[in-house]
Structures are given as structure tokens and as C-alpha cells.
Enzyme design. Structure first.
Site, PDB file in Angstrom:
ATOM      1  N   HIS A   1       0.958  -0.914  -0.587  1.00 59.24           N
ATOM      2  CA  HIS A   1      -0.228  -0.428   0.158  1.00 59.24           C
ATOM      3  C   HIS A   1       1.270   1.277   0.120  1.00 59.24           C
ATOM      4  CE1 HIS A   1      -3.152  -3.076   1.235  1.00 59.24           C
ATOM      5  NE2 HIS A   1      -3.865  -2.179   1.218  1.00 59.24           N
TER       6      HIS A   1
ATOM      7  N   MET B   1      -7.875   1.341   0.127  1.00 61.85           N
ATOM      8  CA  MET B   1      -7.341   2.328   0.078  1.00 61.85           C
ATOM      9  C   MET B   1      -5.636   2.143  -0.457  1.00 61.85           C
ATOM     10  SD  MET B   1      -6.397   2.914   4.620  1.00 61.85           S
ATOM     11  CE  MET B   1      -8.023   3.724   5.793  1.00 61.85           C
TER      12      MET B   1
HETATM   13  N1  HPA Z   1     -12.143   3.442   4.739  1.00 59.32           N
HETATM   14  C1  HPA Z   1     -10.949   3.221   3.839  1.00 59.32           C
HETATM   15  N2  HPA Z   1     -10.945   1.903   3.675  1.00 59.32           N
HETATM   16  C2  HPA Z   1     -11.183   0.744   4.396  1.00 59.32           C
HETATM   17  C3  HPA Z   1     -12.193   1.379   4.929  1.00 59.32           C
HETATM   18  C4  HPA Z   1     -12.715   2.498   5.351  1.00 59.32           C
HETATM   19  O1  HPA Z   1     -13.982   2.204   6.018  1.00 59.32           O
HETATM   20  N3  HPA Z   1     -12.283  -0.085   5.213  1.00 59.32           N
HETATM   21  C5  HPA Z   1     -11.656  -1.130   4.695  1.00 59.32           C
HETATM   22  N4  HPA Z   1     -10.825   0.016   4.595  1.00 59.32           N
END
Ligand code: HPA
Length: 272
Positions: free
Chosen positions: A83, A211
Site C-alpha cells: 500500500h 486504500m
Molecule cells: N475506508 C477506507 N478503507 C477501508 C475502509 C474504510 O471505511 N474499510 C475497509 N477499508
């Protein structure tokens, strides 16, 4: 800093080990790595053993490559992903996707955990992504274009391949798994969004937030791969439920692993 030669280094090393080049590739995201534990004729390789491969830092990310067969098709499965929020640079984030391309993958199935922005989405829902909004503020293809993979200005109109989305729907229907459809927006993390951001993103047309995935899809599309992306909704987005925790995300993905695995197997079996 990852150099492109690391890609060729990893690719050559893997080709020595893997007898049959994969046709279908997969990326199994946060907590979803266990969804495909029973490949036929499996070969398991740790990322850390692949020369040139960047290393992950996040808990719950397995960092493995699996090669094997599903429904008679040769597959390459990336368990875990890298990431942007880990502090990786784009070259590292998109490295495994380009490696899949170098290994021969033409059809890529990407999974992720996502927050539901659309009020109709509930934790545990599976959603086929139809399009995305890149809210990372950057583009993984920025910089010198690597012509080995694709053109300078790739078209993303059909980034989420319609045929594969139909195949996913058909597979879901066969298994009795309801698949929703939606637009995914990428934020960088690692903080979750604010309630105001979620309201703004909903107004912009996003159904899901996460993300990851967007840089991978841009890279795959640049390289001419067909893409199917499936989100597992792990929570209602910020402001729509009391609190957001990584633990909740991991709990919901753990519960969804099995059905997602069955769905992917069915999809691969139906793929042309
Ligand atoms: N936001 C961003 N990334 C995520 C979320 C969220 O609510 N849930 C799982 N990954």
C-alpha cells in the site's frame, strides 16, 4: 527504490520455478488472503524469497505468491498487497501487478476490503466494481513511461472489463451469492476518512471507499490486462456507524473469505 530491472530479475527467477505460465492472476487483499487455500498442484513462494520483490509491512498481509490450477486454468495468486500508506513508492505498489503481466497473466481478479458509502451496502456484502475515482492525489504511472507495458496516456474507459463483470454476476447467480455493483474511491489512508469526507465522496458518486486497488487497476489497464475487481464491504463508512476499527475490518473479511473463494473459483471456471 525499486528499479525496473528488479522486475525482470523477479520474473526470470519465477519462470525457472513455475512450469506453466499463468493465464489468470489474482490479488487477495486485507484479510482475504485465505480465500483460495486449495489450488490444484500448488506451488507457494514467499515474497521475501523472490529476488527483487519489495517487502510488505502490514499485519494481516501474507506476502506470498501461489501458483496452481483452478478449474484446469493456470493461475497466479498474490496473497497480500503493498500500500501507498505503508510509505511504499508507486513502483513498489504496482510491482506485483507488472510481475503478473510478465508471468503471462492477461486476466486479473483483484479483491479488497472497503467501507460502504452507499447507504444500501452492509458489512459482508460483495460488490463488483464498475468504475473508480482516484482520490490518491497521484498516479502510479507518473514519470517516464515504461513502454514495455503500455502507452503514455492509457484510456481507462473500460478499465473494469464488462465481460468479466458479467461472468462474476453469472457465477454469483449460480452460487446464490448476491453481488452488488458500485464505484470505488481510493483515499490514501492510513487514517480512515472523516464523516464530512464521506458525505463529499457520496456526492461525487462513490459507493465504496478503500486504500488500494486504484493504482493496481491503472497499472493493469496500462498493460492491457482485463480486470475484475470485487470489494468486500467490511463496515459502513465514517459517520454512518459508531466507530471504525481495523479489527472490525479483519473480522468481516475473515467471515467472508470462504464465500469469496468459492465465488472466485466459479468465476475462473466460467472465464473464457
Ligand atoms: N475506508 C477506507 N478503507 C477501508 C475502509 C474504510 O471505511 N474499510 C475497509 N477499508
Amino acid at each position: 527504490m525499486i528499479k525496473n530491472d528488479h522486475l525482470t530479475e523477479s520474473g526470470s527467477w519465477l519462470r525457472e520455478l513455475v512450469e506453466k505460465g499463468p493465464e489468470v492472476g489474482m490479488v487477495l487483499g486485507s484479510g482475504l488472503s485465505d480465500s483460495l487455500d486449495s489450488l490444484d498442484n500448488p506451488l507457494e513462494i514467499n515474497w521475501k524469497d523472490v529476488p527483487g520483490f519489495p517487502t510488505p509491512t502490514v499485519k494481516g498481509h501474507k506476502g506470498k505468491l501461489l501458483f496452481g490450477e483452478i478449474a484446469g486454468k493456470n493461475v497466479m495468486v498474490q496473497q497480500g498487497r503493498l500500500h501507498w500508506y505503508e510509505g511504499k513508492n508507486w513502483e513498489e505498489v504496482i510491482f506485483p501487478i507488472r510481475l503478473q503481466k510478465l508471468m503471462g497473466v492477461e486476466q486479473l481478479i483483484i479483491t479488497n476490503a472497503a467501507g460502504g458509502i452507499n447507504k444500501d451496502l452492509e458489512p459482508g456484502d460483495l460488490v463488483t466494481i464498475t468504475d473508480h475515482i482516484n482520490f490518491s492525489g497521484d498516479n502510479p504511472l507518473r514519470g517516464k513511461n515504461d513502454k514495455r507495458f503500455g502507452v503514455r496516456f492509457p484510456d481507462l474507459t473500460d478499465a473494469y472489463t464488462a465481460d468479466l463483470r458479467e461472468t462474476a454476476m453469472e457465477a454469483g447467480y449460480k452460487l446464490g451469492v448476491e453481488l452488488e455493483e458500485g464505484v470505488y474511491v481510493m483515499t490514501t489512508g492510513p487514517s480512515y476518512e472523516t464523516p464530512a469526507e464521506i458525505r463529499a465522496l457520496r456526492t461525487l458518486g462513490a459507493d465504496l471507499v478503500g486504500m488500494s486497488t486504484v493504482p493496481e487497476v491503472i497499472t493493469a489497464c496500462h498493460a492491457g490486462m482485463d480486470v475484475l475487481a470485487i470489494s468486500c464491504v467490511t463496515n459502513k463508512a465514517a459517520g454512518m456507524q459508531d466507530q471504525l476499527t481495523h479489527e472490525e475490518v479483519m473480522e468481516v473479511t475473515a467471515e467472508t473469505n470462504e464465500i469469496l473463494g468459492r465465488l472466485i473459483e466459479e468465476i475462473v471456471g466460467l472465464m473464457g
